[in-house]
Design an enzyme around this catalytic site. Structure first.
Site, PDB file in Angstrom:
ATOM      1  N   GLN A 173       2.013  18.482  -3.873  1.00 21.09           N
ATOM      2  CA  GLN A 173       2.931  17.348  -3.807  1.00 21.09           C
ATOM      3  C   GLN A 173       4.289  17.769  -4.348  1.00 21.09           C
ATOM      4  O   GLN A 173       4.407  18.251  -5.472  1.00 21.09           O
ATOM      5  CB  GLN A 173       2.399  16.184  -4.646  1.00 21.09           C
ATOM      6  CG  GLN A 173       3.350  15.002  -4.717  1.00 21.09           C
ATOM      7  CD  GLN A 173       3.561  14.513  -6.143  1.00 21.09           C
ATOM      8  OE1 GLN A 173       3.373  15.252  -7.104  1.00 21.09           O
ATOM      9  NE2 GLN A 173       3.968  13.270  -6.279  1.00 21.09           N
ATOM     10  N   ARG A 189     -10.720   1.318  -4.236  1.00 21.28           N
ATOM     11  CA  ARG A 189     -11.573   1.186  -5.419  1.00 21.28           C
ATOM     12  C   ARG A 189     -13.053   1.355  -5.093  1.00 21.28           C
ATOM     13  O   ARG A 189     -13.879   1.379  -6.008  1.00 21.28           O
ATOM     14  CB  ARG A 189     -11.360  -0.185  -6.074  1.00 21.28           C
ATOM     15  CG  ARG A 189      -9.969  -0.397  -6.654  1.00 21.28           C
ATOM     16  CD  ARG A 189      -9.686   0.543  -7.817  1.00 21.28           C
ATOM     17  NE  ARG A 189      -8.379   0.329  -8.415  1.00 21.28           N
ATOM     18  CZ  ARG A 189      -7.248   0.924  -8.017  1.00 21.28           C
ATOM     19  NH1 ARG A 189      -7.293   1.794  -6.999  1.00 21.28           N
ATOM     20  NH2 ARG A 189      -6.106   0.686  -8.616  1.00 21.28           N
ATOM     21  N   LYS A 202       4.878  11.150   2.104  1.00 16.19           N
ATOM     22  CA  LYS A 202       4.113  10.146   1.356  1.00 16.19           C
ATOM     23  C   LYS A 202       5.052   9.040   0.886  1.00 16.19           C
ATOM     24  O   LYS A 202       6.060   9.315   0.231  1.00 16.19           O
ATOM     25  CB  LYS A 202       3.422  10.786   0.154  1.00 16.19           C
ATOM     26  CG  LYS A 202       2.559   9.839  -0.667  1.00 16.19           C
ATOM     27  CD  LYS A 202       1.817  10.619  -1.739  1.00 16.19           C
ATOM     28  CE  LYS A 202       0.917   9.728  -2.565  1.00 16.19           C
ATOM     29  NZ  LYS A 202       1.699   8.857  -3.488  1.00 16.19           N
ATOM     30  N   HIS A 216       2.883   3.965  -3.772  1.00 15.03           N
ATOM     31  CA  HIS A 216       2.759   4.627  -5.075  1.00 15.03           C
ATOM     32  C   HIS A 216       1.889   3.809  -6.031  1.00 15.03           C
ATOM     33  O   HIS A 216       2.137   3.748  -7.237  1.00 15.03           O
ATOM     34  CB  HIS A 216       4.145   4.883  -5.678  1.00 15.03           C
ATOM     35  CG  HIS A 216       4.237   6.153  -6.457  1.00 15.03           C
ATOM     36  ND1 HIS A 216       4.528   7.354  -5.872  1.00 15.03           N
ATOM     37  CD2 HIS A 216       4.075   6.427  -7.768  1.00 15.03           C
ATOM     38  CE1 HIS A 216       4.554   8.307  -6.787  1.00 15.03           C
ATOM     39  NE2 HIS A 216       4.270   7.766  -7.953  1.00 15.03           N
ATOM     40  N   THR A 269       6.776  13.410  -1.674  1.00 16.95           N
ATOM     41  CA  THR A 269       6.749  12.027  -2.144  1.00 16.95           C
ATOM     42  C   THR A 269       8.160  11.461  -2.076  1.00 16.95           C
ATOM     43  O   THR A 269       9.075  11.960  -2.731  1.00 16.95           O
ATOM     44  CB  THR A 269       6.191  11.945  -3.569  1.00 16.95           C
ATOM     45  OG1 THR A 269       4.816  12.350  -3.553  1.00 16.95           O
ATOM     46  CG2 THR A 269       6.271  10.522  -4.101  1.00 16.95           C
ATOM     47  N   TYR A 295       8.019  16.721  -5.487  1.00 19.22           N
ATOM     48  CA  TYR A 295       9.148  15.856  -5.805  1.00 19.22           C
ATOM     49  C   TYR A 295      10.404  16.683  -5.549  1.00 19.22           C
ATOM     50  O   TYR A 295      10.582  17.751  -6.132  1.00 19.22           O
ATOM     51  CB  TYR A 295       9.105  15.404  -7.268  1.00 19.22           C
ATOM     52  CG  TYR A 295       8.167  14.265  -7.533  1.00 19.22           C
ATOM     53  CD1 TYR A 295       8.234  13.101  -6.775  1.00 19.22           C
ATOM     54  CD2 TYR A 295       7.215  14.333  -8.547  1.00 19.22           C
ATOM     55  CE1 TYR A 295       7.375  12.042  -7.018  1.00 19.22           C
ATOM     56  CE2 TYR A 295       6.363  13.284  -8.799  1.00 19.22           C
ATOM     57  CZ  TYR A 295       6.443  12.137  -8.037  1.00 19.22           C
ATOM     58  OH  TYR A 295       5.598  11.092  -8.284  1.00 19.22           O
ATOM     59  N   SER A 311      -3.214   3.769  -2.246  1.00 20.17           N
ATOM     60  CA  SER A 311      -2.786   2.562  -2.961  1.00 20.17           C
ATOM     61  C   SER A 311      -3.794   1.434  -2.801  1.00 20.17           C
ATOM     62  O   SER A 311      -3.735   0.660  -1.838  1.00 20.17           O
ATOM     63  CB  SER A 311      -1.395   2.089  -2.521  1.00 20.17           C
ATOM     64  OG  SER A 311      -0.424   3.105  -2.712  1.00 20.17           O
ATOM     65  N   ILE A 367      -1.693  13.095  -9.301  1.00 17.04           N
ATOM     66  CA  ILE A 367      -1.474  12.274 -10.492  1.00 17.04           C
ATOM     67  C   ILE A 367      -0.873  13.166 -11.570  1.00 17.04           C
ATOM     68  O   ILE A 367      -1.398  14.241 -11.859  1.00 17.04           O
ATOM     69  CB  ILE A 367      -2.781  11.652 -11.013  1.00 17.04           C
ATOM     70  CG1 ILE A 367      -3.462  10.828  -9.924  1.00 17.04           C
ATOM     71  CG2 ILE A 367      -2.518  10.816 -12.263  1.00 17.04           C
ATOM     72  CD1 ILE A 367      -2.783   9.533  -9.590  1.00 17.04           C
ATOM     73  N   GLY A 368       0.212  12.717 -12.163  1.00 19.68           N
ATOM     74  CA  GLY A 368       0.886  13.513 -13.183  1.00 19.68           C
ATOM     75  C   GLY A 368       0.396  13.216 -14.586  1.00 19.68           C
ATOM     76  O   GLY A 368      -0.306  12.237 -14.849  1.00 19.68           O
ATOM     77  N   SER A 424      -0.076  17.935  -8.368  1.00 18.76           N
ATOM     78  CA  SER A 424       1.130  17.170  -8.648  1.00 18.76           C
ATOM     79  C   SER A 424       2.278  18.047  -9.131  1.00 18.76           C
ATOM     80  O   SER A 424       2.074  19.009  -9.879  1.00 18.76           O
ATOM     81  CB  SER A 424       0.832  16.108  -9.710  1.00 18.76           C
ATOM     82  OG  SER A 424       2.013  15.449 -10.118  1.00 18.76           O
TER      83      SER A 424
END
Length: 426
Positions: free
Chosen positions: A150, A356, A297, A321, A178, A152, A353, A100-101, A128
């Site tokens: 992760q 919960r 991912k 995502h 990702t 990018y 994704s 998470i960014g 991230s």
């Protein structure tokens, strides 16, 4: 053997005798509501928002409602094992902290808070590319806890190579590429606020700490600006943005306020962030750069899963995502079984994704996931209570996973399969 469910449950109830409640709400909707009250408008929009009409994010949640667990009775489940093996390491639970960014939007401790929670639980943190803290600093906070990185895939090959080299140097155990964010999705909540954190220097600490990226920044800052470049009149918002850029750039704030480098860093990042021209053939270049497991991912399609196998990747994360990229896309859980069937056990299939609850974890595992990545829930925990909040959220998921296994007649993660779920509609 696991007793985390009863341990966490008993701790909560015992503390309740003395009038103490959990550090963050246990019920998922209450957790989300509490975090929304705590977070700023722009932070909430960025973390909780998704693409377009938010349909994919909702589909992710709704997909779990279409599956029902059918418990087995009269099974000896006194001892249970929630552990799982991934890439040569035995993890205590099939749970990972998803990348998470811009975590500074949730809490000043940002990525350090997550690292402390991961270290306390022994669960992997996927660091991230858009972190608020350089990966080397996060690694020090993680100590001996497992970490993945992760990636990018930048438009600049030198930046890609440097990120991979740094990820190896900090002891990463996998590179998670990702695939689904080579451009930003149409995120309506952020657009309504005209807010992109990266344009203010937030969430780009991996870049401003990177030697290859810094060379690009310095070259840009030294280049003359076009004579016809417009110079809009400063506004209070622009002044605040420039101050944010200076505050987030390495070095003293006073010096940065007089330097062209912070603004050049933001402009450079926006230019090189991610590559839309990336193809399957580019994976060979990454394989030539690292011996670490490569995990893709963002896989949703059967043909993409087959191509991933053909190109020798080591793992897949079935993910959309969190609904943040394509509005109206297939729910991640709905895509999972067919991808698992194509992969046929040759490499691990992970899932994210929509998780919960611990019962959601059981459902994803029953449909073939080896482990799950959890995102927004622990971010809500960070917003409410920093590292303690993130740890509590993941403990609650782990505890519910353990208790759901016990109540469903399951002694280990390996025993969770499709036969634990009610048959789907014919």
């Amino acid at each position: 053997m696991s007793s985390v469910g009863r341990t966490v449950q008993s701790r909560v109830y015992r503390a309740g005798v003395y009038g103490r409640r959990p550090v963050v709400p246990v019920e998922p909707a209450a957790l989300e509501a509490a975090a929304r009250r705590r977070m700023s408008e722009v932070a909430w929009a960025y973390v909780a928002g998704s693409a377009g009409r938010q349909r994919t994010a909702q589909a992710n949640l709704d997909a779990f409602d279409r599956h029902r667990i059918v418990p087995r009775m009269l099974v000896d489940v006194e001892e249970r094992d929630t552990s799982v093996a991934l890439f040569g390491r035995r993890l205590p639970a099939p749970l990972l902290f998803a990348p998470i960014g811009v975590l500074e939007l949730a809490h000043p401790d940002a990525d350090h808070a997550v690292a402390r929670a991961a270290r306390a639980l022994g669960l992997p943190m996927v660091i991230s590319s858009q972190a608020s803290v350089p990966m080397e600093d996060v690694a020090r906070t993680l100590g001996d806890a497992p970490r993945w990185f992760q990636l990018y895939w930048s438009k600049d090959d030198d930046v890609v190579d440097s990120f991979v080299d740094r990820a190896e140097a900090i002891g990463s155990e996998a590179i998670v590429v990702t695939l689904d964010t080579h451009v930003l999705g149409w995120r309506t909540r952020d657009l309504d606020l005209a807010y992109l954190p990266f344009a203010r220097g937030e969430g780009i600490a991996q870049y401003t700490s990177d030697p290859a990226f810094r060379r690009l920044v310095e070259a840009r800052a030294a280049a003359p600006r076009p004579a016809d470049e417009p110079s809009p009149r400063p506004t209070p918002a622009a002044v605040r943005a420039l101050h944010s850029m200076a505050r987030h750039y390495p070095g003293r704030l006073r010096d940065n306020l007089r330097s062209p480098l912070p603004r050049a860093a933001v402009e450079t990042f926006l230019d090189v962030f991610s590559r839309s021209s990336l193809t399957w053939d580019d994976l060979a270049r990454l394989r030539g750069r690292t011996s670490l497991p490569i995990v893709l991912k963002g896989i949703q399609r059967l043909d993409d899963a087959a191509r991933a196998l053909d190109h020798g990747v080591d793992g897949i994360v079935v993910s959309n995502h969190g609904g943040r990229q394509v509005d109206g896309a297939i729910a991640s859980l709905d895509a999972l079984p067919a991808v698992v069937e194509v992969v046929d056990g040759r490499i691990p299939v992970l899932f994210d994704s929509g998780i919960r609850s611990g019962a959601d974890v059981v459902t994803a595992l029953a449909l073939g996931a080896r482990a799950v990545l959890v995102g927004r829930p622990w971010v809500y925990g960070v917003a409410l209570a920093g590292a303690d909040g993130a740890r509590a959220v993941m403990q609650h998921l782990w505890a519910e996973l353990d208790l759901t296994m016990a109540l469903s007649g399951v002694r280990s993660v390996d025993e969770i399969g499709p036969d634990l779920l009610a048959p789907g509609p014919r």
